[in-house]
Design an enzyme around this catalytic site. Structure first.
Site, short mmCIF file in Angstrom:
data_model
loop_
_atom_site.label_atom_id
_atom_site.label_comp_id
_atom_site.label_asym_id
_atom_site.label_seq_id
_atom_site.Cartn_x
_atom_site.Cartn_y
_atom_site.Cartn_z
N ARG A 165 55.78 -19.84 17.50
CA ARG A 165 54.81 -18.81 17.17
C ARG A 165 53.61 -18.80 18.13
NH1 ARG A 165 51.05 -18.61 12.13
NH2 ARG A 165 51.16 -16.47 11.39
N ALA A 166 53.62 -19.73 19.08
CA ALA A 166 52.45 -19.88 19.95
C ALA A 166 52.18 -18.63 20.78
CB ALA A 166 52.62 -21.10 20.85
N CYS A 181 12.35 -26.09 17.61
CA CYS A 181 13.45 -26.90 17.07
C CYS A 181 12.90 -28.02 16.19
CB CYS A 181 14.26 -27.49 18.23
SG CYS A 181 15.39 -28.80 17.71
N CYS A 226 13.53 -31.66 17.81
CA CYS A 226 12.92 -32.14 19.05
C CYS A 226 11.76 -33.10 18.73
CB CYS A 226 12.42 -30.96 19.89
SG CYS A 226 13.70 -30.16 20.90
N ASP A 237 16.00 -33.02 5.08
CA ASP A 237 15.03 -32.28 4.25
C ASP A 237 15.73 -31.37 3.24
OD1 ASP A 237 12.80 -33.41 5.59
OD2 ASP A 237 13.07 -31.99 7.25
N HIS A 285 16.97 -31.43 23.98
CA HIS A 285 17.51 -30.29 23.24
C HIS A 285 18.73 -29.68 23.92
CE1 HIS A 285 17.09 -27.05 20.28
NE2 HIS A 285 17.32 -26.18 21.25
N ASN A 343 28.84 -31.99 12.99
CA ASN A 343 29.32 -30.62 13.11
C ASN A 343 28.77 -30.10 14.42
OD1 ASN A 343 30.56 -30.49 10.54
ND2 ASN A 343 28.59 -30.07 9.58
N GLY A 369 29.52 -24.43 11.71
CA GLY A 369 28.47 -24.48 10.70
C GLY A 369 27.22 -25.24 11.12
N SER A 372 23.67 -25.52 12.44
CA SER A 372 22.62 -24.50 12.48
C SER A 372 21.60 -24.81 13.56
CB SER A 372 21.96 -24.38 11.11
OG SER A 372 21.53 -25.64 10.67
N HIS A 432 20.56 -28.67 18.91
CA HIS A 432 20.06 -29.99 19.31
C HIS A 432 21.11 -31.04 18.94
CE1 HIS A 432 16.44 -32.55 20.27
NE2 HIS A 432 17.34 -33.43 19.87
N HIS A 442 23.01 -33.64 17.34
CA HIS A 442 22.75 -34.45 16.15
C HIS A 442 23.98 -34.55 15.28
CE1 HIS A 442 22.47 -30.49 14.27
NE2 HIS A 442 22.51 -31.08 13.09
N GLN A 473 25.22 -36.28 11.13
CA GLN A 473 24.69 -36.53 9.79
C GLN A 473 25.37 -37.74 9.17
OE1 GLN A 473 24.10 -33.17 7.12
NE2 GLN A 473 24.92 -31.78 8.65
N HIS A 476 35.99 -42.62 9.64
CA HIS A 476 36.49 -43.14 8.37
C HIS A 476 36.58 -44.66 8.50
CE1 HIS A 476 38.43 -39.21 6.70
NE2 HIS A 476 37.22 -39.41 6.22
N GLU A 486 47.41 -21.50 4.25
CA GLU A 486 46.88 -22.86 4.39
C GLU A 486 46.07 -23.27 3.16
OE1 GLU A 486 46.93 -20.44 6.59
OE2 GLU A 486 47.61 -21.21 8.54
O1 LIG Z 1 49.83 -14.05 9.94
P1 LIG Z 1 48.53 -13.55 10.46
O2 LIG Z 1 47.84 -12.58 9.53
O3 LIG Z 1 48.57 -13.04 11.86
O4 LIG Z 1 47.61 -14.88 10.53
C1 LIG Z 1 46.67 -15.27 9.56
O5 LIG Z 1 47.27 -15.78 8.38
C2 LIG Z 1 48.08 -16.95 8.54
C3 LIG Z 1 48.53 -17.41 7.17
O6 LIG Z 1 47.45 -17.78 6.33
C4 LIG Z 1 47.35 -18.05 9.29
O7 LIG Z 1 48.25 -19.08 9.62
C5 LIG Z 1 46.69 -17.55 10.57
O8 LIG Z 1 45.88 -18.58 11.13
C6 LIG Z 1 45.81 -16.33 10.24
O9 LIG Z 1 45.19 -15.84 11.41
O1 LIG Z 2 23.73 -29.79 6.68
P1 LIG Z 2 23.88 -28.58 7.59
O2 LIG Z 2 24.13 -28.96 9.01
O3 LIG Z 2 22.74 -27.63 7.44
O4 LIG Z 2 25.17 -27.83 7.03
C1 LIG Z 2 26.45 -27.90 7.59
O5 LIG Z 2 27.09 -29.15 7.28
C2 LIG Z 2 27.30 -29.44 5.89
C3 LIG Z 2 28.08 -30.72 5.79
O6 LIG Z 2 29.37 -30.62 6.39
C4 LIG Z 2 28.02 -28.28 5.17
O7 LIG Z 2 27.98 -28.54 3.79
C5 LIG Z 2 27.35 -26.94 5.45
O8 LIG Z 2 28.13 -25.91 4.90
C6 LIG Z 2 27.23 -26.75 6.98
O9 LIG Z 2 26.61 -25.52 7.27
#
Ligand SMILES: O=P(O)(O)O[C@H]1O[C@H](CO)[C@@H](O)[C@H](O)[C@H]1O
Ligand SMILES: O=P(O)(O)O[C@H]1O[C@H](CO)[C@@H](O)[C@H](O)[C@H]1O
Lengths: 341, 341
Positions: B28-29, B52, B55, B78, B115, B155, B161, B163, B166, B168, B170, B283, B319
């Site tokens: 499917r690639a 920021c 910083c 915070d 930064h 992250n 996600g 935000s 910089h 960092h 967690q 982990h 999925e």
């Molecule tokens: O089959 P589609 O609509 O092209 O693809 C979408 O749904 C699939 C099934 O949830 C996922 O695997 C794909 O990552 C998503 O982009």
């Molecule tokens: O804590 P942050 O960086 O503001 O938030 C980010 O990481 C968290 C931990 O994975 C998630 O719960 C948030 O949805 C994501 O936006």
């Protein structure tokens, strides 16, 4: 120290259907957001798009033309993740590398010939035709010897990976029972064994009694935010009758199911005044030939939006490594959805 | 019919660390992509951004000012999802509604005062200081009576996600052991019980022998694409020595760990010539006071990009309802990463 309050203090909730926990942080709902904003899809789509491979009469990737269909239309996915003719076999090494071939069928289900609609724009009667098709596909695919599970689902909206706004869903039917439904099978069976009752029917009674998370109900179905919801506006559609699978729905239930889907999708669109993205799917009895008397059909809706049309919840670092986490409580979300019915 | 080939035919692979399967669809690639394109974050950030909150010297949401730190810096989040002083308690109804209060501590770990950097821009010696801080935090937080699990993670990138660009990470430390590490604890313990050996050390030997998924190795660590990888370019960093937790790393291992992280993040940035987004996390042994001789520390990297800097893999409908699914094989990804070292 104040006493423990679900509406205020960090806590974990248990999902008896999956055996997993969700971390709830109600106090965190006021966190400012400086991160990614989702781009909104362009609205005002035409009723017919000559370049859309799902519109009636248009050509698809494999060179075939869609019929001039008038309500729903199902066909084999041109880029199927599963194939019926995949050769059987397995691979294993040292007990730790393990693979097995997997056979299956992937289908695309067009909900409507109209390119500019979504389920929320469609009439209940039109959605009932989608339910009819789901019923037919579940039964036909499920009857095949090598198909032990039929997953009906919809990815709606760009942010949920949908690559075409034409209203459509998918079915991935396969030999193995995937992890999600496998966990639900085991946990429902254990509960049934212990109580001689359906887990989800008992749960539904508790919810009707508490009346804190119900969004909408009709004669045959209830829409609610589950106590253990992970996504900000996650919902569950539950039939009142203990149905194992969609094949058992009678005419009145099919109409009521369509009505519940219609009402829920209209409400969703009202939350942020935008066509609300989500992934939704029906979980029901595996088609492995067993009776599974404990199975109670249900439909999950997992919408990603959190604070606005462009700010979604990210299930990332902590969530991928640890447990899912949410900020607003399921009760707050349910109240918000209910007032929009 | 051709015989079963992992490089060509749809199959499932088993993850012995989580007990879950991933559906692999190599054929499917080549699927074309007409869906969402991610927006790339603006590059050319300044070394110091007065707006920021990470910083040095800048004011944070709670009114405090960051010190003029020169290498790493840790502080309490915070907008913490977990709080140390949350009142204890639980809620249960009919056996099906179950909640428990949860105590914990959330910290932010600045990797560098600059930064404009990410781990891939930093010197190995600078990353080793991040490893030092992780070690110190794991030990200090883990020593607290009410902390039974310490989740260190990052992250990286808007699409994951984050935000604030910089550099960092967690730490979320808490009373319960989340599902991810709980499964790994149980499965490693079962393997250890049966074989009197470490699951991940045995796995590492198999991988070194097969030599099909190794990306990079130094004297103390190996970077590889696990046989059961879910994300397109998912990797695992494994120590060669059977370490239960980061507190046991000696000076040479800390430097080698920093070197592995540096090399991997540089390689990632080369895949699509863009600062590569991911969520990563360590982990290791829960801090519940038990010995857990079976635990083998490791670091997961889950990057979302699939085909280009702007096309990611969506883990959506199927999925979410069924099993994770991938298109390119882990072997193809590993070969691609390896040639970029
Ligand atoms: O089959 P589609 O609509 O092209 O693809 C979408 O749904 C699939 C099934 O949830 C996922 O695997 C794909 O990552 C998503 O982009
Ligand atoms: O804590 P942050 O960086 O503001 O938030 C980010 O990481 C968290 C931990 O994975 C998630 O719960 C948030 O949805 C994501 O936006």
């Amino acid at each position: 120290m104040s006493s423990f309050d679900l509406a205020e203090h960090p806590h974990r909730r248990f999902n008896p259907l999956s055996g997993e926990w969700v971390l709830v942080s109600p106090h965190r709902a006021k966190r400012p957001w400086q991160g990614q904003q989702e781009e909104l899809p362009k609205e005002n789509r035409p009723q017919y798009d000559p370049k859309c491979y799902l519109c009636p009469t248009n050509e698809r990737a494999n060179g075939e033309h869609n019929p001039d269909y008038k309500s729903t239309y199902a066909f084999d996915n041109d880029f199927a993740a599963l194939q019926p003719g995949a050769p059987g076999g397995s691979f294993t090494k040292g007990g730790l590398l393990q693979a097995e071939s997997e056979r299956g069928i992937c289908k695309v289900i067009c909900f409507s010939p109209r390119h500019d609609q979504t389920l929320s724009d469609m009439e209940v009667e039109e959605i009932r035709k989608v339910v009819d098709l789901w019923q037919q596909e579940y039964e036909e695919l499920g009857m095949l010897d090598f198909i032990n599970h039929v997953q009906i689902f919809e990815n709606k909206g760009q942010v949920m990976g949908s690559s075409n706004p034409h209203p459509h869903g998918q079915i991935w039917a396969q030999s193995s029972i995937p992890a999600g439904p496998a966990k639900e099978t085991a946990l429902q069976a254990a509960y049934y064994e212990q109580h001689q009752r359906s887990l989800l029917q008992d749960y539904l009674e508790l919810e009707l009694e508490e009346n804190k998370r119900i969004v909408y109900l009709n004669d045959h179905f209830v829409v609610l935010v589950p106590f253990w919801a992970v996504w900000p506006f996650e919902t569950l559609i539950l039939p009142r009758r203990h149905l194992q699978h969609i094949g058992q729905m009678d005419e009145a239930e099919k109409y009521a199911f369509a009505d519940a889907i219609k009402r829920l999708s209209v409400v969703y669109d009202r939350v942020f005044n935008v066509s609300f993205p989500y992934s939704a799917g029906i979980h029901q009895r595996p088609t492995d030939g067993q009776q599974h008397p404990s199975w109670h059909l249900h439909m999950h809706f997992y919408p990603p939006l959190l604070r606005s049309a462009s700010v979604k919840k990210f299930m990332v670092g902590y969530e991928m490594m640890g447990d899912p986490q949410r900020d607003i409580t399921p009760e707050t979300s349910a109240a918000r959805l209910k007032e929009l019915v």
